[in-house]
Each structure stands twice: as C-alpha cells, then as structure tokens.
Motif scaffolding. Structure first.
Motif, PDB file in Angstrom:
ATOM      1  N   TYR A 413       0.844  -1.198   0.000  1.00  0.00           N
ATOM      2  CA  TYR A 413       0.000   0.000   0.000  1.00  0.00           C
ATOM      3  C   TYR A 413       0.882   1.251   0.000  1.00  0.00           C
ATOM      4  CZ  TYR A 413      -2.230  -4.006   2.075  1.00  0.00           C
ATOM      5  OH  TYR A 413      -2.630  -5.290   2.324  1.00  0.00           O
ATOM      6  N   ARG A 545      -0.903   4.146   1.735  1.00  0.00           N
ATOM      7  CA  ARG A 545      -2.139   4.318   0.953  1.00  0.00           C
ATOM      8  C   ARG A 545      -2.833   5.668   1.165  1.00  0.00           C
ATOM      9  NH1 ARG A 545      -6.372  -0.657   0.368  1.00  0.00           N
ATOM     10  NH2 ARG A 545      -6.826  -0.305  -1.805  1.00  0.00           N
ATOM     11  N   GLU A 668     -14.115  -0.751  -2.610  1.00  0.00           N
ATOM     12  CA  GLU A 668     -14.522  -1.488  -1.410  1.00  0.00           C
ATOM     13  C   GLU A 668     -13.313  -1.766  -0.507  1.00  0.00           C
ATOM     14  OE1 GLU A 668     -17.776  -4.497  -1.944  1.00  0.00           O
ATOM     15  OE2 GLU A 668     -16.269  -5.843  -1.152  1.00  0.00           O
ATOM     16  N   GLY A 669     -12.210  -2.177  -1.124  1.00  0.00           N
ATOM     17  CA  GLY A 669     -10.994  -2.441  -0.351  1.00  0.00           C
ATOM     18  C   GLY A 669     -10.485  -1.188   0.341  1.00  0.00           C
ATOM     19  N   ILE A 672     -12.722  -0.438   3.403  1.00  0.00           N
ATOM     20  CA  ILE A 672     -12.538  -1.337   4.551  1.00  0.00           C
ATOM     21  C   ILE A 672     -11.165  -1.118   5.191  1.00  0.00           C
ATOM     22  CG2 ILE A 672     -12.405  -3.753   5.251  1.00  0.00           C
ATOM     23  CD1 ILE A 672     -14.493  -4.345   3.066  1.00  0.00           C
ATOM     24  N   HIS A 673     -10.136  -0.968   4.362  1.00  0.00           N
ATOM     25  CA  HIS A 673      -8.807  -0.676   4.903  1.00  0.00           C
ATOM     26  C   HIS A 673      -8.867   0.611   5.737  1.00  0.00           C
ATOM     27  CE1 HIS A 673      -4.203  -0.295   3.836  1.00  0.00           C
ATOM     28  NE2 HIS A 673      -4.414  -0.328   5.124  1.00  0.00           N
ATOM     29  N   GLU A 681      -6.243   1.730  14.307  1.00  0.00           N
ATOM     30  CA  GLU A 681      -4.798   1.685  14.079  1.00  0.00           C
ATOM     31  C   GLU A 681      -4.056   2.886  14.645  1.00  0.00           C
ATOM     32  OE1 GLU A 681      -3.654   0.440  10.192  1.00  0.00           O
ATOM     33  OE2 GLU A 681      -5.474  -0.754   9.967  1.00  0.00           O
ATOM     34  N   ILE A 700      -6.029  -4.437  14.135  1.00  0.00           N
ATOM     35  CA  ILE A 700      -6.679  -3.984  12.903  1.00  0.00           C
ATOM     36  C   ILE A 700      -8.095  -4.561  12.877  1.00  0.00           C
ATOM     37  CG2 ILE A 700      -4.493  -3.751  11.667  1.00  0.00           C
ATOM     38  CD1 ILE A 700      -5.213  -6.378  10.171  1.00  0.00           C
ATOM     39  N   LEU A 701      -8.811  -4.230  11.839  1.00  0.00           N
ATOM     40  CA  LEU A 701     -10.210  -4.642  11.726  1.00  0.00           C
ATOM     41  C   LEU A 701     -10.357  -6.159  11.776  1.00  0.00           C
ATOM     42  CD1 LEU A 701     -13.115  -3.480  11.021  1.00  0.00           C
ATOM     43  CD2 LEU A 701     -12.599  -4.186   8.675  1.00  0.00           C
ATOM     44  N   ALA A 706     -16.650  -5.643  10.438  1.00  0.00           N
ATOM     45  CA  ALA A 706     -16.653  -5.247   9.029  1.00  0.00           C
ATOM     46  C   ALA A 706     -18.027  -4.714   8.635  1.00  0.00           C
ATOM     47  CB  ALA A 706     -16.286  -6.441   8.150  1.00  0.00           C
TER      48      ALA A 706
ATOM     49  N   PHE B  97      -7.793  -9.576  -2.614  1.00  0.00           N
ATOM     50  CA  PHE B  97      -6.891  -8.628  -3.286  1.00  0.00           C
ATOM     51  C   PHE B  97      -5.534  -9.306  -3.439  1.00  0.00           C
ATOM     52  CE2 PHE B  97     -10.264  -6.048  -1.569  1.00  0.00           C
ATOM     53  CZ  PHE B  97     -10.569  -5.233  -2.656  1.00  0.00           C
ATOM     54  N   ARG B 125     -19.300 -14.335  10.895  1.00  0.00           N
ATOM     55  CA  ARG B 125     -18.388 -13.329  11.459  1.00  0.00           C
ATOM     56  C   ARG B 125     -17.640 -13.889  12.667  1.00  0.00           C
ATOM     57  NH1 ARG B 125     -19.541  -7.692  10.288  1.00  0.00           N
ATOM     58  NH2 ARG B 125     -21.056  -7.534   8.620  1.00  0.00           N
ATOM     59  N   LYS B 132      -6.995 -12.284   9.872  1.00  0.00           N
ATOM     60  CA  LYS B 132      -6.716 -10.926   9.428  1.00  0.00           C
ATOM     61  C   LYS B 132      -6.683 -10.862   7.904  1.00  0.00           C
ATOM     62  CE  LYS B 132      -5.888  -9.381  13.659  1.00  0.00           C
ATOM     63  NZ  LYS B 132      -6.136 -10.626  14.394  1.00  0.00           N
ATOM     64  N   ARG B 134      -5.559  -7.580   5.263  1.00  0.00           N
ATOM     65  CA  ARG B 134      -5.078  -6.202   5.293  1.00  0.00           C
ATOM     66  C   ARG B 134      -5.621  -5.374   4.140  1.00  0.00           C
ATOM     67  NH1 ARG B 134      -4.530  -2.533   8.297  1.00  0.00           N
ATOM     68  NH2 ARG B 134      -2.591  -1.371   8.491  1.00  0.00           N
ATOM     69  N   CYS B 135      -5.944  -6.044   3.031  1.00  0.00           N
ATOM     70  CA  CYS B 135      -6.358  -5.307   1.827  1.00  0.00           C
ATOM     71  C   CYS B 135      -7.825  -4.899   1.870  1.00  0.00           C
ATOM     72  CB  CYS B 135      -6.114  -6.138   0.582  1.00  0.00           C
ATOM     73  SG  CYS B 135      -4.407  -6.629   0.294  1.00  0.00           S
ATOM     74  N   GLY B 136      -8.602  -5.472   2.790  1.00  0.00           N
ATOM     75  CA  GLY B 136     -10.000  -5.062   2.909  1.00  0.00           C
ATOM     76  C   GLY B 136     -10.968  -5.907   2.101  1.00  0.00           C
ATOM     77  N   SER B 137     -10.761  -7.213   2.070  1.00  0.00           N
ATOM     78  CA  SER B 137     -11.697  -8.067   1.323  1.00  0.00           C
ATOM     79  C   SER B 137     -12.814  -8.621   2.208  1.00  0.00           C
ATOM     80  CB  SER B 137     -10.947  -9.196   0.618  1.00  0.00           C
ATOM     81  OG  SER B 137     -10.016  -9.802   1.461  1.00  0.00           O
ATOM     82  N   HIS B 138     -12.982  -8.091   3.416  1.00  0.00           N
ATOM     83  CA  HIS B 138     -13.944  -8.662   4.372  1.00  0.00           C
ATOM     84  C   HIS B 138     -15.358  -8.795   3.799  1.00  0.00           C
ATOM     85  CE1 HIS B 138     -10.582  -7.004   6.611  1.00  0.00           C
ATOM     86  NE2 HIS B 138     -10.923  -7.695   7.670  1.00  0.00           N
ATOM     87  N   SER B 139     -15.864  -7.733   3.215  1.00  0.00           N
ATOM     88  CA  SER B 139     -17.248  -7.785   2.734  1.00  0.00           C
ATOM     89  C   SER B 139     -17.383  -8.793   1.608  1.00  0.00           C
ATOM     90  CB  SER B 139     -17.690  -6.393   2.261  1.00  0.00           C
ATOM     91  OG  SER B 139     -17.692  -5.495   3.346  1.00  0.00           O
TER      92      SER B 139
END
Lengths: 772, 157
Positions: A413, A545, A668-669, A672-673, A681, A700-701, A706, B97, B125, B132, B134-139
């Motif tokens: 990132y 990022r 979307e990424g 969420i990030h 963070e 982190i998340l 989410a 990702f 969930r 974890k 990190r890139c945000g693919s949760h949804s």
C-alpha cells in the motif's frame, strides 16, 4: 478527442512508410545484460512499439507493462485496453509486468496511476500496431489499406471477409520495429504516442466490461507463487537483527553464541547486523540467540501520551501553502486574520492523527543472488525497477547488471518494508557469496516498516450572521511524510543503507486537503517538524495508501461538519453551497441520492445516555482528478464504546470506467482498509522503542466489525480519461465515521483512531461537562 | 533432531527435524509446500492455516512433533478441475486482493460449512474471529461464504 494523453505532440515523420519494415533483429526486450551503468530497463527503448507489444505466431498478444498490479486488477484493465485497440478478444492478450529485463520503467505502483498514466503508452502502442497490421494485411491481400478492416485478430477484406490474414501470419514472432514518439520521461511520466489515433470511447466493446482477474483461481487453489515461495539453488536464509533501543547500534557481537546452530553466520558491516543460515528455522533461532552488546543511547522518543503536544511545541522546519515538492508558498495569514475579525462567530478545532503502519499481511521478503559483477533480485516491492537500481547502488554494481523480478508480495500500500528487505537480501548475499532470502518477523513488518506520519491539524473559520463562511484556515503540523521517499533507487531511503553510512536525504514535505470549496478567504498550509530520530528509525515516515489523505481530510471534512452545525445547516447542503457546479457537486449529489438523504442538521436531539445509537455522516474529496463522496451509517454502543460502520454509500467519479467489477472491488478495499485505520490503528511506542509489534499491540479490523454493505455508485465519464481509484476513497472514511458518531451521540471525536476506550473517555468527558 | 512422520494432503512423509520446529517450517522448507504462509508466527492472523483432521490449526505455532492427525492444506482442498465450493465461491465473488491471507479464510470457511451448512451472518463473522486481511476483502469474503453455503444447500437439496 477521447481520453488519450496529450503529453507528446505527434510528429508527421512517424507517418513515413519506412517505419513498416518488419525486422527480425533481436529486440530490446531480449538484449543481453551488458556491463552498463544504466539500469537494465533503459536497454528497452520507450520509443519502440516492440517494447510494449509482442505478437506470436498464433496471433496471441503479450503486453509489457512497466507499472504494477497490487491486487486491484490493474493488469486486467491494461489487457482490456490493449485488446480494445487491437479488436481482439480479451483472452488473447497476456500482460507481463514487474521484470526489469522485460518492461520499461513506468514507475511501478505509484499514486493510483496504474491506469491513469500507465495505460497511455500501451494504448498508443496497440493503436499503432493495429495501423501497421492493417497495412501489412492489405499488402498481403494485395489491396489498398482502405479496403481492409480488423476483427477477431485478423485483417480481412471488407468486400470479401473470407479473404483474411491473421495477426500471427502477418507479424507472428517478428518485430514491428516502429518508432513511437516518446516524451523522454521514465517513471510515472513516461508516455509515447504513435501516428495512429486510439479509438473513440464510443466504439469501446472490451473497455467498460466487468472482467474478472486471472490470478484468482491459482490463489484460491493455493498454487499461486508469492515472493516468499521463491527458492534459488544454494539459497541461504537471512534475518536482520534489530536494536533493543531505537537508534542503538551493535558495539560487539558474540559469534560463539550461535555456534551451536549449524551453518549460521553473522553479517556485521558498519552498523548493520544480520544472521544467515542454511535453513530458515535456523536463521530464526540464530537471530533470537545472537548475543550483541549495543551502544548506549538516549531514548529518542517522547512519552506516547505527549506525542501531540510534542508536535504542537516543536519548532517548524518547513512551512508552505503549496505542494510538498514545489517551492515554498507563504500562507496569507493576514487575509485570514482580517476575515476572522469581520466574522460574527469564529470556530476553531484541532484534530490529531497517529503514526500508522503498513502492517502488510506478512513481513516483507526478498531474495538476492549476488554474483560478484551482477545480481538478481526477487522482490515484492511495488516499484521493482527502482528497487533493482537501489540494489545495484548498495552493492556498487553498474545498474545494468542487476535484474529485478517482481513476485507478488503480502500486500502493498505504498513504501512498506519490501523496500528494506530488498536491500537486506542484497547486503547479506554479498556478505556470504550465496543467494539469500530474507523475511522478517511480524515485529519487523509492524514496528520497523516506514510509517504514515502523525500530525495535528488546526482549523479556524469565521461565519457571518447568516451562517456563511467568510474566512477559512487549515494548518497541518506534523512529521514530514518524506523521511523515506518512495523511489527505492537511493539506498539512503532504506534501513540497511542508513546503517551502512549512506547520507540522510530525507525531504521535508506535507500537503493540504483536496477539495473545491470556494470560501471567500481560503488559506491552507502545512508545517513540518524534525524527525524524532534521524537515522534508521522505526518511526521513519513514507507513503502509506493515500499519503496524508486520511490525516488531512479527517480534519477538513470533520470541520466542514462542525461549520454546518454552527450554521444550522444540513451538511450536504452546506458543502454544496461552496462547491462549483460540475463533477464535485455531481458526485456529492449522487451519493446523497443513492442514500436517500433527507436534509437535517447533524446531532441528536438530546445527548443519549446509554444503549446503541445510530447516526449518519458525509464526507467528500477531490484527489487531484478523481472525486469521491461517501456517506456512512454508524452504530455506537455507548456502554462498550464500540463504533460499527454498518453501511457506506460511495459515489466515485474516476473518469471513464475501464473495468467496473474491479473498480468496485478497489473502492470497497479502500473503504474497509480505511475503516481499520479509523477505528483501530495507532502505532504505540515508549521512549525507547516502538511497542506495536504484532496484531495484539497493533490491532486492525476483525470480521465482526466489518461493514454489512458498501453500496457504490460509479459516475461514469466516458468523455474523460480514466483516473486512479486505488486510493481516493480512503480519505473520506475517517471524517464520514467521525461525523456519523457526532450525529449519533453529539460527541466530537477529534483524535484517531476511534477505539472503544476513546469513545468511552469522550463520553465521560462530555458527561462531566453536563450540569448536574 | 528426531524422525517425524507427517500425512499431508494424503501423502506420508518422514522428516528428520527438531521436534519443536513449527509445522509451518516443516511444510515449507522440508517438504517444499508453498501455500501455508508466514504472516505473524504468533497465531494471530491465519495466513499459515492448515486443517488437521478437518479442524483449522495455525501451523506457525504448532510444533511438528505435536501434529498427530492428517494435515490438509489449501492446495489439497480441491483441484483446478474440481474446486471446493468455497474456493469456487471466492473465484465467483472475486473475493480477495493480494490473497496472501487466503489459507485462513478459505479453510476456516470450509470447516465452518462442514459443521454448519447454513450459517447466519453473525455465525460467519464469529467463525472468522482471529483472522486478518489487510487489503479489505472482508465484505467480499462474507458474500463468498454465503454463496458457498447456497451452493452446498442446492447440491444437497
């Protein structure tokens, strides 16, 4: 004209028929490595069509792309753009990227320019190739060029489509040997034009379609190769040994302390210390067991509780109202003071944003094979061309003797620890004359990666009696974003380089919020302060990022909300008052419309005392060219402090949409990030060291928090070029959530992240202020 | 050093390694398998996940000598010709990702659907607690798991 670049003026000379000679000479892409002080990628001429495209005997096309995909599907979009210009089905176009011997340096992944800039030379080369193929086809068919057309990978006679010649027949295996007009730049700015004009977007059939990525099947089947999977004959495993106190350096090393570990060796050069061993587990143990005597140093950091006051107090090193890489521009403080003096009300607020870590899923890994007069680097860096150049520099080799090969890494990132691992592998490979693979521990990926800088933002605004803004000031003060510049060719910007004596070349720069608000007096400027530790610091700063976006827009878009509340206005309507008609206002309206936004002044009617409450918050930005607006629906549990952003509506105008599927995924990424960065963070530290070393100390998340839904409106602009989408929506998330928290609770959270403890503390503080 | 036997993806292996060596290093460096990956070495992320007798474990912290059951890795879950429904759902939803963390998500999802073929959103969930990305693919992952559950119930229905 469509969306193609105009950076280079076309020259008529390119139209000469002499450019149509099909040469069988070895093209630049296959040129042998030469002892040359130019980097390897400079052996490829950006002014040659063959640099970007190859067509084999079967008519299959390979596009050579000098930028990178980091998991957002940039390469599939590039394939679409090339297929479009050549009227080819997408499945006949492959994309090669990341090998410095095969691709020219287009700057790697950088500033969300993968398509915005990276596609231009490839599109132009493909359009030019189509022109050449038409001429070759006409010649083979014995007709005039005007009588033929292209479809499905073949040139055919319009009057008799059965008469046709496939691309493979026309040029398969050969070279175009056609010159393009190159603008003389490398990196992000590289552009090249052919004599043929690319298609008008109205003709697009492949661009604009939602094609899936090609690497996913292998990834989910567990067969995709990552940088950590690279194995080279005779390879050893290396580990960097880090000091217990930041800034401390090794004074003496007890080699006998790892004598029991077979084959383990110490690499100690200058102030740099590492271990290597034949087996990875042995390298891990050796790094843990090595006895080192470290120099005594003053603890370099303040108490963490004092971070923001340290920033407030620290002398200003550089101040500017302009861009960080440009000349200083003095802020017009007098104009602000005069405007505020005229105002009926003056609002002011301060916002604080912490250091944040890239925290990629795995600590960075690299393999380097040093051979005395040359080297090969395997790296997960998003800038492999520059990384290979950096390795050449640190090894003292001619840049042309180092080949860089990108292999997908554990997420990237910005300038994360991958840029350091490449240098580590190079230094250790030279020390042991064997190929060395380096991968750090989790602590090295979290505590020792370059960080996004911490900052304090000072906002002031004057309102007249009607609630109109008469003057606005936004000042960012913080650590420079440029301790580590993202171009990896300079070893000074690496941990190993710093410890081997490369001089500090840090750059002092920050930036201002990006928006189009037309306040009558509108002054924005930034101030940098000195780093806490100048050399090899675990709090070194670099691009993460959307660099400085979350920090700046947390302040600017929260303050817009505060101004709207003070003016008794709806926050969407209040923003639209100050936005010009056009793309910015359109995007904000698109988000509000999709959300079903009913105007209201933010905030609860009465402060809630307990239970779960809900609110909505809006934020907007323009990041250079792309425009984003986001609305967050947030739940706040006043008993636990949990903030849950359940739903986002995002409107995004990034010009023409090339691949709506991966554009949506990319947005979307980002969201969420950014939720993770907003809620969780914060790099923690003591005076001695960074104490965020893993996912417990740098949370982190998690999936339980989410979002349930991210509803994305793509505002397609076929008349515009494609703009980058890899980062812009990130910055809208902290303010949208903060504004929604205010709407739900009446609490203004002006320090990120919005952890449970911080929400509960804000609630207690608010209760203390309530009478009775 | 000690001789250890390991059953991985249906193949028996004999290793001569330190008994305390984590399973991850044995799989990667002794057997040359790639897909379980080092993420944290602390059982905090899931990148190194494998199944032991059908249950997810974190290979980075389990000593190789403590592995008593049959080990299944992501690459042993399905084949390119016949992917596991969870793998197919991740492809269909384009649910990743960089993909470095996928061992954990896919194997935990496969184990979840084995025990609860029709999990609620909340159950999914909760089942992923401790993984974890990190890139945000949760949804996208949530969508993929629901798709896989629907596929499985279609097959059985």
């Amino acid at each position: 004209m469509g969306w193609y670049g105009t950076a280079v003026k076309r020259r008529d000379v390119l139209k000469g028929a002499g450019s149509l000679v099909v040469s069988l000479a070895v093209p630049g892409a296959r040129r042998a490595m030469a002892a040359d002080d130019r980097p390897l990628w400079r052996a490829l001429s950006p002014a040659q069509l063959d640099t970007y495209l190859k067509i084999d005997e079967t008519g299959r096309v390979t596009a050579f792309f000098g930028k990178m995909d980091m998991g957002q599907g940039v390469d599939i979009s590039i394939a679409q753009i090339v297929a479009e210009e050549l009227d080819l089905p997408l499945d006949r176009v492959d994309v090669v990227m990341g090998d410095t011997a095969l691709t020219v340096n287009q700057g790697g992944a950088s500033g969300s320019t993968g398509i915005e800039r990276g596609a231009n030379p490839l599109r132009n080369a493909a359009a030019e190739a189509r022109r050449v193929l038409l001429e070759l086809g006409a010649e083979m068919l014995g007709v005039d060029a005007g009588e033929v057309a292209v479809a499905e990978g073949a040139v055919y006679l319009r009057a008799d489509p059965v008469r046709r010649a496939g691309f493979g027949e026309l040029i398969g295996g050969g070279h175009f040997d056609v010159r393009l007009e190159w603008n003389g730049s490398y990196g992000n700015a590289l552009d090249a034009l052919g004599s043929a004009a690319p298609k008008d977007p109205s003709e697009y059939r492949v661009v604009g379609q939602p094609f899936p990525r090609r690497d996913l099947p292998e990834i989910v089947m567990g067969t995709h190769e990552y940088i950590v999977d690279v194995r080279v004959p005779d390879m050893m495993h290396g580990r960097v040994v880090r000091p217990p106190v930041a800034g401390s350096v090794p004074v003496s090393v007890n080699i006998d302390s790892i004598g029991a570990i077979a084959g383990a060796r110490v690499v100690h050069e200058g102030d740099y210390l590492g271990v290597v061993a034949g087996r990875e587990w042995d390298a891990v143990r050796a790094a843990q067991q090595l006895e080192v005597s470290w120099s005594e140093v003053e603890p370099p950091f303040p108490d963490m509780d004092d971070l923001y006051d340290h920033i407030r107090r620290a002398p200003v090193v550089r101040e500017s109202a302009g861009g960080g890489r440009g000349a200083d521009v003095a802020p017009d403080r007098d104009a602000v003071e005069a405007a505020l003096a005229r105002a009926d009300r003056v609002l002011q607020a301060e916002y604080e944003f912490p250091f944040q870590s890239h925290g990629s899923m795995g600590p960075a890994c690299a393999v380097c094979d040093y051979r005395g007069d040359s080297a090969t680097l395997w790296t997960g860096s998003q800038k492999p061309h520059y990384a290979a150049e950096g390795v050449a520099n640190i090894l003292g080799l001619p840049a042309g003797n180092v080949r860089g090969i990108w292999v997908p890494g554990p997420g990237s990132y910005g300038r994360n620890d991958a840029g350091d691992a490449a240098m580590d592998a190079a230094v250790m490979s030279r020390a042991v004359s064997r190929p060395v693979r380096v991968q750090g521990t989790r602590a090295e990926g979290t505590a020792w990666d370059p960080k996004a800088p911490a900052s304090v933002h000072f906002a002031r605004a004057g309102l007249d009696a009607a609630g109109n803004v008469v003057g606005y000031e936004m000042r960012m003060k913080g650590f420079s974003a440029g301790d580590v510049e993202s171009n990896e060719s300079n070893p000074s910007y690496s941990y190993a380089g710093a410890l081997l004596g490369w001089p500090n070349t840090s750059v002092h720069r920050l930036s201002n919020p990006g928006d189009r608000y037309g306040f009558p007096v509108n002054v924005r400027y930034w101030q940098t302060i000195a780093p806490l530790l100048e050399r090899a610091s675990p709090l070194r700063t670099a691009h993460l990022r959307d660099p400085l976006g979350p920090q700046n827009h947390f302040a600017s878009e929260c303050f817009m909300d505060e101004m709207a509340v003070a003016a008794g206005a709806d926050p969407v309507e209040f923003r639209l008052r100050y936005l010009p008609d056009g793309r910015d206002a359109d995007v904000l309206r698109a988000a509000a419309e999709r959300y079903g936004w009913e105007p209201a002044v933010p905030g609860p009617e009465a402060p809630p005392s307990d239970g779960v409450v809900t609110g909505r918050g809006v934020a907007y930005t323009r990041r250079g060219l792309p425009v984003v607006a986001v609305i967050a629906d947030v739940e706040v549990d006043l008993d636990t402090g949990r903030v849950w952003p359940r739903r986002f509506v995002v409107a995004s105008d990034q010009g023409i949409v090339v691949n709506p599927l991966w554009l949506r995924r990319t947005i979307e990424g980002n969201i969420i990030h950014a939720v993770s960065r907003t809620l969780h963070e914060e790099v923690r530290f003591t005076p001695e060291r960074v104490t965020s070393v893993d996912w417990i100390s740098y949370p982190i998340l998690e999936m339980v928090d989410a979002p349930e839904e991210i509803d994305i409106v793509l505002v397609n602009r076929p008349e515009l070029p494609p703009y980058g989408a890899g980062e812009p929506s990130t910055r809208t998330v902290p303010p949208a959530i903060a504004n929604a928290v205010f709407d739900a609770t009446g609490l203004r959270i002006r320090r990120a992240p919005f952890s449970r403890e911080r929400i509960l503390a804000a609630r207690r503080a608010s209760a203390d202020r309530q009478p009775g | 050093m000690a001789v250890i036997t390991l059953d991985v993806d249906g193949t028996a292996h004999r290793l001569d390694v330190e008994p305390e060596m984590p399973l991850l290093y044995a799989l990667r460096d002794e057997l040359g398998l790639n897909n379980p990956r080092f993420g944290c070495g602390l059982a905090q992320c899931g990148s190194c996940t494998v199944l032991m007798d059908g249950q997810p474990i974190r290979a980075c912290v389990v000593p190789v000598a403590a592995v008593t059951g049959k080990v299944q890795t992501l690459s042993g879950l399905g084949t390119a010709e016949e992917p596991h429904p969870v793998q197919q759902a991740f492809i269909d939803e384009q649910a990743l990702f960089c993909g470095y963390c996928m061992n954990g998500w896919i194997l935990y999802a496969a184990a979840l659907l084995e025990s609860d073929p029709n999990p609620s959103d909340e159950a999914i969930r909760q089942a992923f607690t401790g993984l974890k990305c990190r890139c945000g693919s949760h949804s996208a992952i949530l969508r993929a798991v629901k798709r896989a559950a629907a596929t499985l119930s279609d097959r059985e229905g």
